[in-house]
Design a protein around this motif. Sequence first.
Motif, PDB file in Angstrom:
ATOM      1  N   LEU A  52      -3.890 104.562  43.155  1.00  0.00           N
ATOM      2  CA  LEU A  52      -3.601 105.278  41.912  1.00  0.00           C
ATOM      3  C   LEU A  52      -4.796 105.237  40.969  1.00  0.00           C
ATOM      4  O   LEU A  52      -5.154 106.264  40.363  1.00  0.00           O
ATOM      5  CB  LEU A  52      -2.378 104.652  41.226  1.00  0.00           C
ATOM      6  CG  LEU A  52      -1.985 105.246  39.882  1.00  0.00           C
ATOM      7  CD1 LEU A  52      -1.578 106.709  40.037  1.00  0.00           C
ATOM      8  CD2 LEU A  52      -0.857 104.462  39.225  1.00  0.00           C
ATOM      9  N   LYS A 108       3.560  99.042  45.023  1.00  0.00           N
ATOM     10  CA  LYS A 108       3.899 100.388  45.477  1.00  0.00           C
ATOM     11  C   LYS A 108       3.479 101.426  44.451  1.00  0.00           C
ATOM     12  O   LYS A 108       2.993 102.516  44.802  1.00  0.00           O
ATOM     13  CB  LYS A 108       5.408 100.486  45.722  1.00  0.00           C
ATOM     14  CG  LYS A 108       5.869  99.887  47.028  1.00  0.00           C
ATOM     15  CD  LYS A 108       5.535 100.824  48.200  1.00  0.00           C
ATOM     16  CE  LYS A 108       6.167 100.391  49.487  1.00  0.00           C
ATOM     17  NZ  LYS A 108       5.861 101.319  50.607  1.00  0.00           N
ATOM     18  N   ARG A 111      -0.165 102.009  44.625  1.00  0.00           N
ATOM     19  CA  ARG A 111      -0.529 102.506  45.957  1.00  0.00           C
ATOM     20  C   ARG A 111      -1.513 101.568  46.643  1.00  0.00           C
ATOM     21  O   ARG A 111      -2.550 101.980  47.191  1.00  0.00           O
ATOM     22  CB  ARG A 111      -1.121 103.909  45.875  1.00  0.00           C
ATOM     23  CG  ARG A 111      -0.169 104.919  45.274  1.00  0.00           C
ATOM     24  CD  ARG A 111      -0.822 106.288  45.141  1.00  0.00           C
ATOM     25  NE  ARG A 111       0.020 107.205  44.377  1.00  0.00           N
ATOM     26  CZ  ARG A 111      -0.356 108.423  44.004  1.00  0.00           C
ATOM     27  NH1 ARG A 111      -1.589 108.860  44.327  1.00  0.00           N
ATOM     28  NH2 ARG A 111       0.449 109.197  43.325  1.00  0.00           N
ATOM     29  N   THR A 113      -1.729 100.204  49.543  1.00  0.00           N
ATOM     30  CA  THR A 113      -1.229 100.282  50.898  1.00  0.00           C
ATOM     31  C   THR A 113      -2.362 100.124  51.912  1.00  0.00           C
ATOM     32  O   THR A 113      -3.545 100.044  51.558  1.00  0.00           O
ATOM     33  CB  THR A 113      -0.526 101.637  51.114  1.00  0.00           C
ATOM     34  OG1 THR A 113      -1.498 102.687  50.915  1.00  0.00           O
ATOM     35  CG2 THR A 113       0.622 101.822  50.131  1.00  0.00           C
TER      36      THR A 113
END
Length: 588
Positions: A52, A108, A111, A113
Amino acid sequence: MKYMKLGTRPDTFYTEEATRTVISDIPSDLVIKVDNTTFLLHKYSLLPKCGLLQRLCSDSEDSSITTTVDLHDIPGGGDAFELCAKFCYGIAVNISAHNFVSAFCAAKFLRMTEAIEKGNLVAKLEAFFNACILQGWKESLVTLQSTASLPEWSENLGIIRRCIDSIVDKILTPPSKVKWSYTYTRTGYSKKHHQSVPRDWWTEDISNLHIDIFRCILVTLRSTNLLPPQLIGEALHVYSCQWLPISKNSRSSENSGSENDAAAVEKNRRVLEMIVSLIPVEEGSVSVGFLIRLLNVANLLGVSPVTKAELVRRSSQQLQEATVSDLLLPTLLTSSNQHTYDIDLIKVVLESFLEQQRRQSLADNINPLRSIRKVGVMIDTYLQVVARDINIPVTKITSLAEALPDSARPTHDELYKAIKIYLKEHPDLTKAEKKHLCRTLNCQKLSPDTRADVVKNEQLPLRTVVQVLFYEQEGATRGTGSEPQHQELITKEQRPAKRDDKCTSRPGLDKKGFKENDTTRNAYPSSTGRYHHTSMKSDERLQLESEKGITKEIRRESGSRRGKEIEEVSGSKTDTKQIKHDRDPRAV
């Protein structure tokens, strides 16, 4: 409790007023604002791991210029963002069931990930969730509790659903295979002295959950049909004791000062209605005492009429299983001059019970007398307890006593005990109140010992004592064989009188020349020449003939104090209608 440690560097974050800064020789070029906190950080540490922030900072033309980003809507707030930022700096952080939800939701949101960088925070948190939280009992419960702060994020990310499935699987595990730690503090139970695990080992732990989470667990358990309804009912009972004002240990009773708070009342009302909706339909899944206490709290909280009617119906279905202690509930009136016990509630449940018994007897052709008499004994015993309340009015006692049908009391000895206790505790009753209190008492259904006590009880109304003495004398007369002579007299009196030939020629006249009418048709001449009428009932004549003897008996038993009152009663003219009124126990 299990936890996961990430990073090895020491914590270099420090606070200056409302600003969080990292100790570093490199000046900060990234300003993150979360709520009222400002973070002075570095792009080189955060951007490689946060997808993000990469997108938000890519709009900046010059990467050397400090970029300011507002993240006010990050789940978990400033604490969750700081944890993610420390992970990016390699600073040591501990992840446990207490902070997993906020950390996972924030990661989450940022982001973090595997698509951004291998070994990123989201992947590590998911591994900890699967290996530790879902495999543990208390870890799953704590995680579920923490989802209350982020319910939408937790639901969308599947945290709630997966934790509930894990908890349900452990509840359905046979007790012999339960190896994990659990809370069970019931009175009389000690893990050291009990080798086997109790079947309801899980009920106390899940009672700390939010009502919505608790409901999801109970609904899932019921859908499996693998647990008996009694275990579901026990879980509801434990949860109610934890959150509703039905016991001294409930959290609602601890916050008694907020009873007038509309929000607190609304919350308790919602909890109560939810619990009632979760009670299994099988009769006996919960105790009648628990149902009656819920009904008592329902009146306090003002729940919906549907919920209250359901509690009345369920309570009345099992009323014959109740004990007197189950009925001793406090009234909603807290004023010092009001009575203590909620008799009106018991009367409502009793009336519903009698109506159900009547319908069942008509539908199934079953005699409910045994159940009704069992309840009758319990109600009379309950009256003996509540009669000691000095503030309870006569009308409350009589209304509940009269709610029972006559068939519920083969004997009135227990009812008399309640009346005797009430008269002793309330010595200032008027004559009218005493008469009102004793009108339910049937003197014919008293045992000989109780009748003897009635005669000696100077607090009872005079009419009640007269009735008892009349029945005593009537029984003694029958016992001595006087009844056959009395019956023989009646038989002779009812024989038609002979008429001579002179009178037979004049219809409508008897042998004395009197005109025959409705009054003299069945009359017979006595030794005094007066006519006595056979239409008068035998027991009424017996009461007239023995009234003087009753008066003497009252004087002997009750003493000289009552003699004057009885002389006034015996000296007054008594007609047949008054005698009938005195003989009828319902008229007392």
